[in-house]
Design a protein around this motif. Structure first.
Motif, PDB file in Angstrom:
ATOM      1  N   THR A 167       0.836  -1.204   0.000  1.00 15.59           N
ATOM      2  CA  THR A 167       0.000   0.000   0.000  1.00 15.59           C
ATOM      3  C   THR A 167       0.868   1.250   0.000  1.00 15.59           C
ATOM      4  N   ALA A 171       0.808   4.217  -2.700  1.00 13.45           N
ATOM      5  CA  ALA A 171       0.393   5.554  -2.266  1.00 13.45           C
ATOM      6  C   ALA A 171       1.451   6.599  -2.588  1.00 13.45           C
ATOM      7  N   GLU A 185      -5.269   5.458  -1.555  1.00 14.75           N
ATOM      8  CA  GLU A 185      -4.558   4.625  -0.582  1.00 14.75           C
ATOM      9  C   GLU A 185      -5.520   3.696   0.146  1.00 14.75           C
TER      10      GLU A 185
END
Length: 313
Positions: A167, A171, A185
């Motif tokens: 993640t 992001a 995100e």
């Protein structure tokens, strides 16, 4: 494409000009009194703490003797520390000393200003064009030498921290390149967490590229969410520090081999317009764009694209 239609002369001429503008031909480089090779060495040691001199030579495409002389100077200047490997006292691991960390911070600040000043003279969209073009060119040049890169294993399955790290890579990268924010995100984290709860299904798999204990790339095949005969390629990304090293190609090839071994009729992926380097990579692995439509599922409106690859393409 025949050579007569390829802008070889202009690419070479522009490359020489770029080298001069960046200061590789002499004088201060990156705001330091160091030669370019030493500046790059410090950055690679920061990126790969614990790297050996041998692997550093491969990364920099330099002779081992040249790297040894350069490292000796950086150790004597207090920029780099050599530490004995705890499992093999013949191996020396390289780390930045505090002086080296300060110097690298100054190098990054100088280079960031240099790039920012140049981009400020261009239209906002030109930055993405430059980035994609440089990546495509570096990837093409790198095909000659990928075999010399230090081994980065591709590991299958869940491991602690995988959801957070994948993640984070998404992001940070898409915030910088596409302006995506919290919504994107959250979508990545939620989807990835749900998928990891389904890894017991043999039609689902996830792989990560590892540098030491750090995840530096990922890809997954979701064999459920698009139907029983379709593989969904998801969460394909590599860390900025290894772009152009061949890690992305290895991850993609691993995922597609899994899709073919499980006899999925097709492999699908969703992306969006403007990611030129990624599209080139997909197309070289048998994908074709079959659908385009405006969408805003990632937090801002983009032209979403669906790519499809048939079995054993």
């Amino acid at each position: 494409m025949s050579e007569q239609f390829m802008p070889i002369h202009h690419i070479r001429s522009t490359s020489r000009r770029l080298v001069r503008e960046l200061g590789f031909m002499g004088g201060d480089f990156a705001g330091t009194d160091l030669p370019p090779s030493a500046v790059h060495a410090l950055i690679e040691v920061e990126t790969c703490p614990g790297v050996t001199a041998r692997d550093l030579a491969k990364l920099l495409r330099l002779e081992k003797s040249s790297v040894s002389r350069m490292l000796r100077k950086l150790v004597l200047s207090g920029d780099i520390l050599e530490e004995t490997d705890p499992e093999d006292n013949r191996i020396k691991r390289l780390h930045l000393a505090e002086r080296g960390r300060e110097r690298v911070r100054a190098i990054h600040a100088f280079a960031n200003r240099q790039v920012s000043d140049a981009l400020s003279r261009l239209a906002p969209a030109d930055g993405h064009t430059i980035l994609d073009g440089l990546r495509l060119y570096a990837d093409a040049l790198g095909d000659r030498v990928d075999a010399t890169m230090p081994a980065i294993p591709i590991i299958e399955g869940y491991r602690p921290g995988i959801i957070a790290r994948i993640t984070q890579m998404h992001a940070l990268y898409y915030a910088r390149t596409s302006g995506f924010g919290q919504r994107f995100e959250s979508v990545v984290a939620e989807g990835l967490a749900t998928f990891c709860n389904r890894l017991e299904n043999p039609k689902n798999a996830i792989w990560v590229a590892m540098r030491g204990q750090e995840i530096i790339g990922s890809v997954a095949i979701d064999g459920e969410d698009l139907g029983s005969d379709i593989a969904h390629l998801r969460w394909f990304i590599v860390d900025d520090g290894v772009r152009g090293s061949g890690v992305g190609r290895r991850l993609l090839a691993t995922a597609l081999a899994f899709a073919d071994e499980n006899a999925f009729a097709e492999t699908h992926l969703w992306t969006f317009n403007g990611l030129t380097a990624a599209r080139h990579l997909y197309e070289t692995h048998g994908f074709a764009c079959v659908e385009q439509r405006p969408g805003s599922q990632w937090g801002s409106e983009v032209l979403e694209q669906r790519f499809v690859r048939p079995l054993n393409a």
